[in-house]
Design a protein around this motif. Structure first.
Motif, short mmCIF file in Angstrom:
data_model
loop_
_atom_site.label_atom_id
_atom_site.label_comp_id
_atom_site.label_asym_id
_atom_site.label_seq_id
_atom_site.Cartn_x
_atom_site.Cartn_y
_atom_site.Cartn_z
N LEU A 1 46.07 37.17 30.26
CA LEU A 1 45.76 36.41 31.48
C LEU A 1 44.45 36.93 32.10
O LEU A 1 43.56 36.16 32.44
CB LEU A 1 46.93 36.59 32.45
N ARG A 2 44.35 38.24 32.16
CA ARG A 2 43.17 38.83 32.78
C ARG A 2 41.92 38.57 31.92
O ARG A 2 40.84 38.30 32.44
CB ARG A 2 43.39 40.34 32.97
N ASP A 3 42.09 38.61 30.61
CA ASP A 3 40.96 38.35 29.69
C ASP A 3 40.43 36.93 29.88
O ASP A 3 39.28 36.65 29.58
CB ASP A 3 41.41 38.57 28.24
N ASN A 4 41.28 36.05 30.37
CA ASN A 4 40.88 34.66 30.57
C ASN A 4 40.52 34.34 32.02
O ASN A 4 40.44 33.16 32.39
CB ASN A 4 41.99 33.73 30.07
N CYS A 5 40.29 35.37 32.83
CA CYS A 5 39.85 35.13 34.20
C CYS A 5 38.48 34.43 34.16
O CYS A 5 37.60 34.81 33.39
CB CYS A 5 39.75 36.45 34.96
N GLY A 6 38.33 33.42 35.00
CA GLY A 6 37.08 32.65 34.99
C GLY A 6 36.17 32.95 36.16
O GLY A 6 35.21 32.20 36.38
N CYS A 7 36.43 34.01 36.92
CA CYS A 7 35.60 34.28 38.11
C CYS A 7 34.19 34.71 37.71
O CYS A 7 33.95 35.10 36.56
CB CYS A 7 36.26 35.33 39.00
N ALA A 8 33.29 34.64 38.65
CA ALA A 8 31.88 34.89 38.35
C ALA A 8 31.60 36.34 37.98
O ALA A 8 30.59 36.66 37.36
CB ALA A 8 31.01 34.47 39.53
N GLU A 9 32.52 37.25 38.36
CA GLU A 9 32.37 38.65 37.96
C GLU A 9 32.76 38.83 36.48
O GLU A 9 32.23 39.69 35.80
CB GLU A 9 33.36 39.49 38.78
N CYS A 10 33.70 38.02 36.04
CA CYS A 10 34.23 38.15 34.67
C CYS A 10 33.45 37.31 33.66
O CYS A 10 33.38 37.65 32.48
CB CYS A 10 35.70 37.77 34.61
#
Ligand code: OGA
Ligand code: ZN
Ligand code: ZN
Length: 360
Positions: free
Chosen positions: A17-26
């Motif tokens: 789930l975290r690997d697929n975070c789409g935020c601008a930091e990630c």
């Protein structure tokens, strides 16, 4: 029934789930590419809180307090099959299974109508081939066809090659003899995944074409003779080609499977199979299985037969289909121009066509 329980975040692995975070930091907002390495995430990653509103999940992570948002529809999506492996294909175990359905279109319709272009490229993806008709009888046109969906793969045969009777042939294709079902260039690594043959002249007696679905034959071998199938997936087979200026060699099993054991690539070419140097028991097992596979592949009911007429351009998956041609009379005029290309480019063009289709 009215439920007061808040919906729970679907049980999903935290790292996924975290690997697929789409935020601008990630993820870089311009390219959508990831900006972190997996080992930079907290080792003891946990979900601190998860709330759902308006079809979206908002997750706060522990221990670092990072915030992610996930579209609920996206979370529920199923995995897509590998476009190259057998599950993604429509297999045709015999020519009759195609039931006269030749995936064809005129060159003009293919160029002008995105729906026709999609239909033809999807036929290559799914059935392994398509036939474009009334392709202009111009020298070099076959490369234009390749450029319409991807890129030409140059080889020792050139950017394009002439399939006609040569005085000093370096390949039996360039004579008038019968060419039995085969895949091209198994002695190359990587093997060209697509082949194009554009017919300019076919006035000879004979010189008819044939196609065989190698995935369907491999699947049948697996069902009927699982031991032979297993041998062919694990025996590395050398293929070689040499002439005055070239010496090519590659090793591959005749049936290659993906990490999940699904059929993904077939190589079959009696002309260029080189000398195996394996322990005697492995060699014996290979030859028995090779013979069984050949009997299957070369049985006439598997072969789709047709005749190329001037203007026809056949585009086919050389990692799956075998192609053949009958002998033709010695003095008869027959001339095809061919070239190679790759499937990833074609699949990309198809995916982009589908993207624009969805936007319409
Ligand atoms: C080839 C080949 C078939 C034909 O050029 O690779 O197999 O129809 N030719 O001549
Ligand atoms: Zn993030
Ligand atoms: Zn060939």
């Amino acid at each position: 029934m009215l439920s007061t329980e808040p919906a729970a975040l679907p049980a999903l692995p935290a790292l996924w789930l975290r690997d697929n975070c789409g935020c601008a930091e990630c993820r870089d907002p311009r390219t959508g590419q990831k900006l972190f390495q997996i080992n930079e995430l907290p080792a003891k990653l946990g979900v601190e809180s998860a709330e759902s509103a308006d079809g979206e999940w908002q997750v706060v992570w522990s221990p670092d307090g990072h915030r992610s948002r996930y579209d609920a529809t996206w979370l529920a999506e199923a995995g897509a099959p590998d476009d190259r492996a057998e599950d993604a294909k429509e297999l045709w175990p015999t020519a009759a299974a195609l039931d006269g359905r030749l995936p064809d279109a005129s060159w003009a319709a293919y160029l002008d109508d995105p729906a026709e272009r999609t239909r033809m490229l999807d036929a290559v993806r799914s059935l392994g081939f398509c036939l474009l008709r009334a392709v202009p009888l111009r020298e070099g046109q076959v490369r234009e066809v390749a450029r319409s969906f991807g890129y030409v793969r140059e080889t020792n045969y050139g950017l394009q090659f002439e399939v006609r009777v040569e005085e000093e042939p370096n390949n039996l294709a360039f004579t008038n003899v019968r060419i039995t079902p085969h895949t091209d260039n198994p002695y190359r690594d990587p093997v060209p995944a697509l082949q194009l043959l554009h017919c300019l002249v076919n006035e000879a007696d004979g010189g008819d074409s044939g196609l065989v679905d190698g995935f369907a034959a491999a699947a049948r071998l697996r069902a009927e003779q699982p031991d032979a199938f297993a041998v062919l997936t694990r025996t590395p087979v050398p293929f070689a080609f040499r002439d005055a200026t070239t010496e090519l060699r590659a090793e591959s099993p005749l049936i290659a499977v993906d990490a999940r054991g699904r059929i993904r690539e077939v190589r079959f070419n009696n002309r260029s199979l080189a000398t195996l140097r394996l322990p005697a028991n492995e060699t014996e097992a290979f030859y028995a299985a090779y013979r069984s596979f050949a009997e299957l592949l070369l049985s006439p009911e598997l072969q789709l037969e047709f005749r190329l007429v001037p203007g026809d351009c056949l585009v086919f998956d050389n990692t799956r289909l075998l192609h053949a041609r009958t002998a033709f009379e010695r003095g008869g005029a027959r001339h095809l121009q061919g070239c190679y290309a790759d499937l990833d480019g074609l699949l990309s063009t198809l995916a982009v066509l589908r993207r624009t289709e969805q936007q319409r």
